[in-house]
Scaffold this motif. Structure first.
Motif, PDB file in Angstrom:
ATOM      1  N   ILE A   1      12.198  -2.489  18.409  1.00 38.48           N
ATOM      2  CA  ILE A   1      10.944  -2.238  17.691  1.00 38.48           C
ATOM      3  C   ILE A   1      11.027  -0.956  16.872  1.00 38.48           C
ATOM      4  N   ASN A   2      11.640   0.070  17.412  1.00 42.61           N
ATOM      5  CA  ASN A   2      11.846   1.286  16.610  1.00 42.61           C
ATOM      6  C   ASN A   2      12.720   0.992  15.397  1.00 42.61           C
ATOM      7  N   GLY A   3      13.733   0.142  15.589  1.00 41.94           N
ATOM      8  CA  GLY A   3      14.609  -0.223  14.479  1.00 41.94           C
ATOM      9  C   GLY A   3      13.871  -0.970  13.389  1.00 41.94           C
ATOM     10  N   MET A   4      12.938  -1.829  13.791  1.00 41.55           N
ATOM     11  CA  MET A   4      12.166  -2.585  12.816  1.00 41.55           C
ATOM     12  C   MET A   4      11.334  -1.657  11.933  1.00 41.55           C
ATOM     13  N   PHE A   5      10.648  -0.707  12.550  1.00 42.69           N
ATOM     14  CA  PHE A   5       9.813   0.197  11.760  1.00 42.69           C
ATOM     15  C   PHE A   5      10.649   1.218  10.995  1.00 42.69           C
ATOM     16  N   ALA A   6      11.760   1.647  11.574  1.00 42.73           N
ATOM     17  CA  ALA A   6      12.636   2.568  10.849  1.00 42.73           C
ATOM     18  C   ALA A   6      13.163   1.897   9.581  1.00 42.73           C
ATOM     19  N   SER A   7      13.516   0.602   9.679  1.00 41.01           N
ATOM     20  CA  SER A   7      14.003  -0.138   8.510  1.00 41.01           C
ATOM     21  C   SER A   7      12.910  -0.262   7.458  1.00 41.01           C
ATOM     22  N   PHE A   8      11.696  -0.551   7.912  1.00 39.21           N
ATOM     23  CA  PHE A   8      10.561  -0.686   6.996  1.00 39.21           C
ATOM     24  C   PHE A   8      10.345   0.599   6.202  1.00 39.21           C
ATOM     25  N   PHE A   9      10.276   1.722   6.902  1.00 42.98           N
ATOM     26  CA  PHE A   9      10.001   2.985   6.220  1.00 42.98           C
ATOM     27  C   PHE A   9      11.197   3.478   5.407  1.00 42.98           C
ATOM     28  N   GLU A  10      12.402   3.115   5.823  1.00 46.77           N
ATOM     29  CA  GLU A  10      13.589   3.488   5.053  1.00 46.77           C
ATOM     30  C   GLU A  10      13.543   2.878   3.657  1.00 46.77           C
ATOM     31  N   LEU A  11      12.981   1.694   3.539  1.00 47.46           N
ATOM     32  CA  LEU A  11      12.863   1.047   2.231  1.00 47.46           C
ATOM     33  C   LEU A  11      12.070   1.906   1.250  1.00 47.46           C
ATOM     34  N   LEU A  12      11.098   2.658   1.768  1.00 48.15           N
ATOM     35  CA  LEU A  12      10.255   3.483   0.903  1.00 48.15           C
ATOM     36  C   LEU A  12      11.017   4.673   0.320  1.00 48.15           C
ATOM     37  N   MET A  13      12.186   4.954   0.862  1.00 55.52           N
ATOM     38  CA  MET A  13      12.995   6.047   0.339  1.00 55.52           C
ATOM     39  C   MET A  13      13.966   5.557  -0.745  1.00 55.52           C
ATOM     40  N   LYS A  14      13.984   4.247  -0.977  1.00 59.51           N
ATOM     41  CA  LYS A  14      14.887   3.674  -1.974  1.00 59.51           C
ATOM     42  C   LYS A  14      14.183   3.559  -3.320  1.00 59.51           C
TER      43      LYS A  14
ATOM     44  N   TYR B   1       0.836  -1.200   0.000  1.00 58.96           N
ATOM     45  CA  TYR B   1       0.000   0.000   0.000  1.00 58.96           C
ATOM     46  C   TYR B   1       0.873   1.254   0.000  1.00 58.96           C
ATOM     47  N   ALA B   2       1.871   1.268   0.861  1.00 58.92           N
ATOM     48  CA  ALA B   2       2.744   2.440   0.949  1.00 58.92           C
ATOM     49  C   ALA B   2       3.479   2.680  -0.365  1.00 58.92           C
ATOM     50  N   TYR B   3       3.928   1.606  -1.003  1.00 57.95           N
ATOM     51  CA  TYR B   3       4.655   1.737  -2.271  1.00 57.95           C
ATOM     52  C   TYR B   3       3.750   2.343  -3.341  1.00 57.95           C
ATOM     53  N   GLU B   4       2.492   1.911  -3.371  1.00 59.64           N
ATOM     54  CA  GLU B   4       1.553   2.413  -4.379  1.00 59.64           C
ATOM     55  C   GLU B   4       1.188   3.881  -4.149  1.00 59.64           C
ATOM     56  N   ASN B   5       1.460   4.379  -2.958  1.00 60.09           N
ATOM     57  CA  ASN B   5       1.189   5.781  -2.619  1.00 60.09           C
ATOM     58  C   ASN B   5       2.462   6.406  -2.052  1.00 60.09           C
ATOM     59  N   ILE B   6       3.554   6.173  -2.752  1.00 60.52           N
ATOM     60  CA  ILE B   6       4.879   6.426  -2.185  1.00 60.52           C
ATOM     61  C   ILE B   6       5.151   7.906  -1.932  1.00 60.52           C
ATOM     62  N   GLN B   7       4.588   8.786  -2.752  1.00 59.58           N
ATOM     63  CA  GLN B   7       4.846  10.210  -2.535  1.00 59.58           C
ATOM     64  C   GLN B   7       4.385  10.654  -1.153  1.00 59.58           C
ATOM     65  N   ALA B   8       3.189  10.221  -0.773  1.00 59.24           N
ATOM     66  CA  ALA B   8       2.653  10.615   0.531  1.00 59.24           C
ATOM     67  C   ALA B   8       3.567  10.152   1.656  1.00 59.24           C
ATOM     68  N   PHE B   9       4.069   8.931   1.556  1.00 60.57           N
ATOM     69  CA  PHE B   9       4.891   8.403   2.649  1.00 60.57           C
ATOM     70  C   PHE B   9       6.310   8.965   2.631  1.00 60.57           C
ATOM     71  N   ARG B  10       6.809   9.313   1.472  1.00 58.60           N
ATOM     72  CA  ARG B  10       8.102   9.995   1.445  1.00 58.60           C
ATOM     73  C   ARG B  10       7.989  11.387   2.068  1.00 58.60           C
ATOM     74  N   LEU B  11       6.871  12.033   1.861  1.00 62.05           N
ATOM     75  CA  LEU B  11       6.646  13.326   2.510  1.00 62.05           C
ATOM     76  C   LEU B  11       6.603  13.165   4.027  1.00 62.05           C
ATOM     77  N   ILE B  12       5.918  12.131   4.495  1.00 59.40           N
ATOM     78  CA  ILE B  12       5.840  11.893   5.939  1.00 59.40           C
ATOM     79  C   ILE B  12       7.215  11.566   6.506  1.00 59.40           C
ATOM     80  N   ILE B  13       7.936  10.672   5.837  1.00 58.80           N
ATOM     81  CA  ILE B  13       9.235  10.217   6.342  1.00 58.80           C
ATOM     82  C   ILE B  13      10.267  11.340   6.347  1.00 58.80           C
ATOM     83  N   LYS B  14      10.312  12.092   5.257  1.00 60.78           N
ATOM     84  CA  LYS B  14      11.395  13.066   5.061  1.00 60.78           C
ATOM     85  C   LYS B  14      11.037  14.489   5.464  1.00 60.78           C
ATOM     86  N   CYS B  15       9.779  14.857   5.354  1.00 64.03           N
ATOM     87  CA  CYS B  15       9.426  16.280   5.369  1.00 64.03           C
ATOM     88  C   CYS B  15       8.418  16.705   6.429  1.00 64.03           C
TER      89      CYS B  15
END
Length: 211
Positions: A168-181, A107-121
């Protein structure tokens, strides 16, 4: 005439959102200029405020729906799992968690712009703790699972609060980091599964339980 005006307004609003997304990605929410968004969108300030009443409102328009949907996927998975009989939870946790995290990634990949905005901005917005909030929910769910194991006569070795938060923070940080690749969805799903397998194996070894 009304249809023509409606289409024109739709195009204008879409243009504003596209320009705003570029501005936020380039500068982050806090440094993004509302004046620059208005200028690049080619609308008057008055016209802009006819669509959005603040910089916060336009950021919200870009990410809110997708943020809420991702949270919904995650929380439904937690609810479905916790509603299983206790004995079934023990041997089903791997399947439920793996399916959930893959569904979230897709789901996040299909809407990647929104999640990159959340992660980075998103610093300075209500979304700046988005990743942390997932970790908080996961910690609560983990504590509930400790109790499930105990009811079945097991004695899980609980992590220290600090270690638990780091893992647990590391697990989710790794998950969301993938969306920036810049990788394909297929490659991303493979990475997500590998990450989950790594963390899940660690939990099983630490808690001394198996499927």
């Amino acid at each position: 005439m009304d249809d023509i005006m409606g289409r024109k307004e739709s195009v204008t609003q879409k243009n504003i959102l596209e320009v705003a997304a570029e501005e936020f990605m380039a500068k982050g929410f806090q440094k993004a200029s509302l004046r620059e968004i208005v200028r690049k969108a080619g609308v008057t300030t008055g016209a802009f405020y006819g669509y959005y009443d603040s910089k916060e409102a336009i950021f919200d328009a870009l990410v809110k729906e997708h943020a809420e949907n991702l949270i919904g996927i995650y929380k439904k998975s937690l609810s479905d799992f916790e509603n299983l009989p206790a004995e079934k939870q023990t041997y089903s946790i791997g399947l439920y968690s793996s399916e959930s995290i893959v569904a979230m990634y897709k789901y996040a990949y299909e809407n990647i712009q929104a999640f990159r905005l959340i992660i980075k901005c998103s610093a300075g917005t209500k979304y700046e703790h988005f990743i942390h909030d997932f970790a908080v929910s996961e910690i609560e769910s983990t504590h509930n699972f400790y109790k499930v194991l105990e009811k079945q006569g097991m004695q899980p070795l609980e992590m220290s609060s600090f270690t638990e938060k780091v893992v647990i923070n590391g697990m989710f940080a790794s998950f969301f980091e993938l969306l920036m690749k810049d990788i394909s969805q297929e490659e991303g799903v493979k990475c997500v599964k590998e990450l989950y397998s790594f963390f899940e194996a660690g939990w099983r070894r630490f808690l001394h339980y198996s499927e």
